[in-house]
Structure formats: structure tokens, C-alpha cells
Design an enzyme around this catalytic site. Structure first.
Site, PDB file in Angstrom:
ATOM      1  CG  HIS A  30       2.856  -5.713  -1.407  1.00 39.32           C
ATOM      2  ND1 HIS A  30       3.783  -5.157  -0.848  1.00 39.32           N
ATOM      3  CD2 HIS A  30       2.175  -4.871  -2.298  1.00 39.32           C
ATOM      4  CE1 HIS A  30       4.123  -3.893  -1.185  1.00 39.32           C
ATOM      5  NE2 HIS A  30       2.986  -3.635  -2.084  1.00 39.32           N
ATOM      6  CG  ASP A  68       3.583  -3.359   2.316  1.00 33.16           C
ATOM      7  OD1 ASP A  68       2.666  -2.537   1.844  1.00 33.16           O
ATOM      8  OD2 ASP A  68       4.914  -3.085   2.572  1.00 33.16           O
ATOM      9  CG  ASP A  91       6.797   1.795   1.668  1.00 30.41           C
ATOM     10  OD1 ASP A  91       7.459   0.720   1.415  1.00 30.41           O
ATOM     11  OD2 ASP A  91       5.531   1.878   1.655  1.00 30.41           O
ATOM     12  CG  HIS A 113       1.632   1.490   4.593  1.00 28.02           C
ATOM     13  ND1 HIS A 113       1.627  -0.054   5.024  1.00 28.02           N
ATOM     14  CD2 HIS A 113       2.247   1.381   3.296  1.00 28.02           C
ATOM     15  CE1 HIS A 113       2.035  -0.779   4.328  1.00 28.02           C
ATOM     16  NE2 HIS A 113       2.370  -0.144   3.194  1.00 28.02           N
ATOM     17  CG  HIS A 129       2.517  -2.833  -7.139  1.00 33.22           C
ATOM     18  ND1 HIS A 129       2.651  -4.332  -6.815  1.00 33.22           N
ATOM     19  CD2 HIS A 129       2.673  -2.030  -6.139  1.00 33.22           C
ATOM     20  CE1 HIS A 129       2.915  -4.183  -5.580  1.00 33.22           C
ATOM     21  NE2 HIS A 129       3.061  -2.888  -4.987  1.00 33.22           N
ATOM     22  CG  HIS A 143       8.427  -3.541   1.673  1.00 35.22           C
ATOM     23  ND1 HIS A 143       7.825  -2.542   2.407  1.00 35.22           N
ATOM     24  CD2 HIS A 143       9.720  -3.547   2.183  1.00 35.22           C
ATOM     25  CE1 HIS A 143       8.731  -1.648   3.170  1.00 35.22           C
ATOM     26  NE2 HIS A 143       9.751  -2.354   2.818  1.00 35.22           N
ATOM     27  CG  HIS A 170       5.439  -0.690   6.030  1.00 34.78           C
ATOM     28  ND1 HIS A 170       5.032   0.387   5.633  1.00 34.78           N
ATOM     29  CD2 HIS A 170       5.973  -1.518   4.922  1.00 34.78           C
ATOM     30  CE1 HIS A 170       5.333   0.689   4.412  1.00 34.78           C
ATOM     31  NE2 HIS A 170       5.597  -0.860   3.820  1.00 34.78           N
ATOM     32  NE  ARG A 182       9.661   0.090  -0.390  1.00 29.32           N
ATOM     33  CZ  ARG A 182       9.453  -0.046  -1.376  1.00 29.32           C
ATOM     34  NH1 ARG A 182      10.121  -0.932  -2.242  1.00 29.32           N
ATOM     35  NH2 ARG A 182       8.572   0.761  -2.031  1.00 29.32           N
ATOM     36  CG  ASP A 241       1.465  -0.130  -3.757  1.00 30.36           C
ATOM     37  OD1 ASP A 241       0.817  -1.203  -3.030  1.00 30.36           O
ATOM     38  OD2 ASP A 241       2.464  -0.231  -3.961  1.00 30.36           O
ATOM     39  CD1 TRP A 282      -1.700  -2.168   2.351  1.00 29.94           C
ATOM     40  CD2 TRP A 282      -2.953  -1.701   0.459  1.00 29.94           C
ATOM     41  NE1 TRP A 282      -2.764  -2.932   2.384  1.00 29.94           N
ATOM     42  CE2 TRP A 282      -3.395  -2.895   1.304  1.00 29.94           C
ATOM     43  CE3 TRP A 282      -3.532  -1.085  -0.605  1.00 29.94           C
ATOM     44  CZ2 TRP A 282      -4.530  -3.462   0.671  1.00 29.94           C
ATOM     45  CZ3 TRP A 282      -4.420  -1.834  -0.954  1.00 29.94           C
ATOM     46  CH2 TRP A 282      -4.943  -2.925  -0.437  1.00 29.94           C
TER      47      TRP A 282
END
Ligand code: DCM
Ligand code: DCM
Ligand code: DCM
Ligand code: ZN
Ligand code: ZN
Length: 263
Positions: free
Chosen positions: A124, A118, A43, A6, A147, A58, A114, A46, A151, A1
């Protein structure tokens, strides 16, 4: 997401915490730090050099065959670098590990807030076309990918446009009403059936399988390549987005409640 998804998951979860869990969360995150405010840190992290290791956490790349056959198999699909299922198991163990520093336990809680979000995003839990990232589509005429629409674009559209705090609070309140007395009231117990933090890998795998099934039912059912998704595709996606975000929030609360009780 994306950020709104989130934050909505975290906001919903914060409303189903026990008193004990509220104290537990405040003790780890620090004074005045809300769950929505840190829900997207993972997010940002990473993409940093220090946080690169966490990129595979994730998602889980299910090597199934949608839309005809959907499945998640931990041995087949969780790579050597880890995946969202192993990450949830790992950070569930770490967050209550008294031998670790407070900063380390805080990071574990942030990751759980988180990743438990996800794992309910169907793409995901899918390897096909890199979780739909390689499926080019348009959204309101603008080029994007499948995607990203799941999200972000479809979530923001559903919530009422944009990702302001007001939009977030209204979206969370709407989903909480459905959980409390509306469409989800009779099924919410099934969402938290697996809530034993001592069997985190088993629970997380079930959550991944539950979300992955939507890829065969709807998400990847048609060939979406080149399609404009803001019309009938969005109409069909909306109930899935809502139930998956509500589910993540309700589950996250149950998980943190269990962690607080076990700490
Ligand atoms: N951390 C993170 N993302 C950041 C900064 C730090 O995940 N943007 C992690 C690394 C450490 C933990 O948070 O394990 C504690 O960080 P700090 O020392 O800044 O409190
Ligand atoms: N932090 C963390 N995990 C992240 C991002 C940040 O543990 N993914 C920590 C690092 C700092 C605190 O949160 O201790 C505040 O970070 P910032 O100042 O980057 O918001
Ligand atoms: N993603 C995924 N599965 C993959 C690769 C990426 O679910 N195999 C997710 C992570 C982000 C989004 O897709 O939400 C975009 O990833 P990236 O920024 O790494 O391209
Ligand atoms: Zn994503
Ligand atoms: Zn993520």
C-alpha cells in the site's frame, strides 16, 4: 489488508486504549459498535458512488525503484486526489473538529481505524505494478496477484485459516502476547515514537516509509511473477505480516489515546 487483517488491527488496538479513549470511541461509534466490526467499512465505501473520492486514501503510490531503491516522498507520491498519508492527516484533524456533525466525526474515526491499518501493508506504500496488483502469482495453485496474497491469503494462512471470529481473536491474542512480553516488547516503543496528533502528516509519512522499506528487503526482492507463493515466499513473509499488523494495532491505540486526550 483484507477483512481479517483490519479486524485484527482494530482488535489489538481496542486492548491498548486508555479508559478515556474507550469512552471517546464509544461516543463516536455508538453503543455496542466495536472497532473490529467497522474496521472494513472504508473498503465497501470506496466502491460506492458516494465514496469513490476515498479510493486513493487507502494507499500511497511511491514512485521508487524496488528492489534496489525504496523511498516515499510526499511531494512526489501523494497525488492530487490524496493518499493514505494525507487522509490520515485530514481525518485526524476532522475527528476532533467540534464544528462537524457527529456522523462526520464518526466517519473520520472509522477512516482512521482503517487507514492506520492499510499504511503498514508494504504494497500500500508502493506504485510498482499498481502496488503488486499487476503481478500475477498463484496461491495453493489458484491464480491471484501479489497484492491480494499480502492483503488476504497469507494473513488468513498465518492466522490459522479462514476469517472467523475465533481465528481473529486467537491471532490478535498471539500478537498482543508478543507486544506485551514477547518478540516485540523491546521495540514497541519505537512504533509509537511519532504520536503527536498535531503533526499527523509527519507521523504518517514515517509510517509509510517504514512499511515501504520492506518492498526492497523482501516483498519485491525476487521476481515473483508466475511464482507459487504458499511455500518459501510465505515463510519469509509471515514475520513481516505479523510485525506490521501488530504495529498497526499498537499505533492505532496510541493515536486514539492521543486524540481522546486532545478532544
Ligand atoms: N458513510 C460511509 N459509508 C457508508 C455510509 C455512510 O462512509 N456506507 C459516511 C457518509 C457520512 C457518514 O458516513 O459522512 C454518516 O453516515 P450516516 O448518515 O448514514 O450516519
Ligand atoms: N458508516 C460510516 N462510514 C462507513 C460506513 C458506514 O460512517 N464507511 C456509517 C453509516 C451509518 C452507520 O455507519 O451511520 C452504519 O452503517 P451501516 O448500516 O451501513 O453498517
Ligand atoms: N491498491 C494499492 N495501490 C494502488 C491501487 C490499489 O495499494 N495503486 C490496493 C487497494 C486494494 C487493492 O490494491 O487493497 C485492490 O485495489 P482495487 O480494488 O482498486 O483494484
Ligand atoms: Zn490492499
Ligand atoms: Zn483499505
Amino acid at each position: 489488508w483484507g477483512i481479517l487483517g483490519h479486524a485484527t488491527v482494530a482488535q489489538i488496538a481496542s486492548n491498548y486504549l486508555t479508559a478515556q479513549a474507550k469512552t471517546y470511541v464509544a461516543g463516536l461509534l455508538g453503543p455496542g459498535v466495536t472497532m473490529p466490526s467497522i474496521s472494513s467499512y472504508a473498503d465497501d465505501y470506496r466502491y460506492t458512488t458516494a465514496g469513490k473520492f476515498s479510493a486513493p486514501y487507502h494507499f500511497i503510490d511511491a514512485e521508487d525503484n524496488p528492489p534496489s531503491a525504496c523511498s516515499v516522498d510526499l511531494n512526489r507520491d501523494c497525488g492530487a486526489g490524496g493518499c493514505v498519508v494525507s487522509a490520515i492527516a485530514n481525518y485526524t484533524q476532522r475527528v476532533n473538529d467540534g464544528r462537524r456533525t457527529l456522523a462526520n466525526r464518526k466517519q473520520a474515526l472509522e477512516f482512521l481505524i482503517h487507514f492506520i491499518g492499510d499504511i503498514t501493508q508494504p504494497l500500500h506504500d508502493e506504485a510498482e505494478a499498481l502496488g503488486g496488483n499487476q503481478i500475477a502469482v498463484t496461491w495453493q495453485g489458484n491464480p491471484t496477484n501479489l497484492h491480494a496474497t499480502w492483503d488476504t491469503q497469507m494473513v488468513e494462512q498465518d492466522a490459522g485459516g479462514g476469517n472467523t471470529t475465533a481465528v481473529l481473536m486467537a491471532f490478535a491474542a498471539k500478537l498482543e502476547a508478543a507486544i506485551d512480553t514477547g518478540a516485540y516488547a523491546s521495540q514497541k516503543a519505537s512504533w509509537v515514537q511519532c504520536s503527536n496528533v498535531a503533526t499527523a502528516s509527519t507521523c504518517a509519512l514515517q509510517w509509510a516509509q517504514d512499511a515501504n522499506a520492506y518492498n526492497c528487503q523482501y516483498v519485491l526482492k525476487a521476481n515473483e511473477t508466475g511464482q507459487e507463493l504458499s511455500g518459501s515466499y510465505y515463510t519469509g513473509a509471515k514475520p513481516i505480516i505479523e510485525i506490521q499488523i501488530a504495529k498497526a494495532g499498537y499505533r492505532l491505540a496510541a493515536w486514539i489515546n492521543a486524540l481522546a486526550a486532545a478532544a
